[in-house]
Design a protein around this motif. Structure first.
Motif, PDB file in Angstrom:
ATOM      1  N   ILE A  22       0.826  -1.224   0.000  1.00 33.54           N
ATOM      2  CA  ILE A  22       0.000   0.000   0.000  1.00 33.54           C
ATOM      3  C   ILE A  22       0.854   1.266   0.000  1.00 33.54           C
ATOM      4  N   GLU A  23       1.852   1.314   0.906  1.00 33.07           N
ATOM      5  CA  GLU A  23       2.683   2.521   0.987  1.00 33.07           C
ATOM      6  C   GLU A  23       3.411   2.786  -0.323  1.00 33.07           C
ATOM      7  N   LEU A  28       4.843   5.996  -3.965  1.00 35.53           N
ATOM      8  CA  LEU A  28       5.773   5.703  -5.051  1.00 35.53           C
ATOM      9  C   LEU A  28       7.221   5.772  -4.559  1.00 35.53           C
ATOM     10  N   SER A  29       8.094   6.502  -5.257  1.00 40.79           N
ATOM     11  CA  SER A  29       9.511   6.520  -4.883  1.00 40.79           C
ATOM     12  C   SER A  29       9.772   7.296  -3.595  1.00 40.79           C
ATOM     13  N   ALA A  30       8.738   8.006  -3.087  1.00 36.98           N
ATOM     14  CA  ALA A  30       8.903   8.746  -1.818  1.00 36.98           C
ATOM     15  C   ALA A  30       8.588   7.866  -0.607  1.00 36.98           C
ATOM     16  N   VAL A 165      14.976   2.703  -0.322  1.00 34.59           N
ATOM     17  CA  VAL A 165      13.605   2.225  -0.092  1.00 34.59           C
ATOM     18  C   VAL A 165      13.437   0.774  -0.558  1.00 34.59           C
ATOM     19  N   VAL A 166      14.156   0.373  -1.601  1.00 33.81           N
ATOM     20  CA  VAL A 166      14.064  -1.005  -2.092  1.00 33.81           C
ATOM     21  C   VAL A 166      14.590  -1.963  -1.027  1.00 33.81           C
ATOM     22  N   LYS A 167      15.736  -1.622  -0.443  1.00 37.94           N
ATOM     23  CA  LYS A 167      16.304  -2.416   0.649  1.00 37.94           C
ATOM     24  C   LYS A 167      15.327  -2.495   1.820  1.00 37.94           C
TER      25      LYS A 167
END
Length: 199
Positions: A22-23, A28-30, A165-167
């Motif tokens: 959801i987040e 998105l990228s934020a 954020v991916v990590k």
């Protein structure tokens, strides 16, 4: 009933996966996946509910009283650790460590004079099917999520396109899966002892 439980757990895992995403869909990228995210709240909920279920079993089963009390205390400590930012903000910096030490002290007081009964109680729990699920969840949280969440690994894989954020998504997502497995193990144990009471 067996297939129904399996289906319910499949739905639960699917809902957890959707809630984790959801987040990402919203921000998105934020997206940050920090202490205030839905993912962290899920971990808080799962650890707290697991603690309550293990306490329920500790009051119903003389054989598993010690083992389930230890499991409840462990989940309480993990819940406190997951809530560290709230305690730091509203109480004082490092408050979570004091709360964890207080839980440990309570456990030692509870076990005083019963230390020899710890191993037999844990051995009895190890015979229960939920033990394997609990162990899988625990190892997932403390081992696999940490190894998969190493910044050095993601920096090596993503190079200049590295996004923290991916990590965070991978680490927190796997951790949430671990908490879900522990919650399922606690539900299974509580259901087993509830059935025993009705027999």
């Amino acid at each position: 009933m067996l297939f129904l439980r399996g289906f319910i757990y499949l739905v639960l895992i699917s809902v957890v996966a959707q809630l984790i995403s959801i987040e990402g869909y919203q921000h998105l990228s934020a997206a940050q996946y920090n202490e205030h995210s839905v993912t962290e709240h899920l971990q808080d909920f799962m650890s707290f509910m697991s603690c309550m279920l293990f306490l329920f079993v500790s009051r119903r089963s003389p054989v598993l009283k010690i083992a389930s009390t230890l499991l409840a205390a462990l989940m309480a400590m993990m819940f406190v650790r997951e809530s560290d930012s709230l305690l730091d903000h509203y109480v004082f910096d490092g408050a979570w460590q004091s709360v964890v030490l207080l839980i440990l002290l309570c456990v030692v007081i509870f076990l005083w004079g019963q230390f020899r009964a710890i191993y037999p109680s844990i051995k009895e729990y190890a015979k229960h099917p939920s033990f394997g699920t609990f162990l899988a969840g625990f190892v997932t949280i403390l081992g696999f999520s940490r190894l998969m969440g190493r910044g050095s690994f993601w920096e090596a894989v993503m190079g200049d396109a590295y996004m923290r954020v991916v990590k965070n998504i991978v680490e927190e997502g796997i951790e949430t899966l671990g908490y879900t497995l522990i919650f399922i193990s606690a539900v299974e144990l509580a259901l087993a002892y509830r059935r025993k009471l009705h027999q």
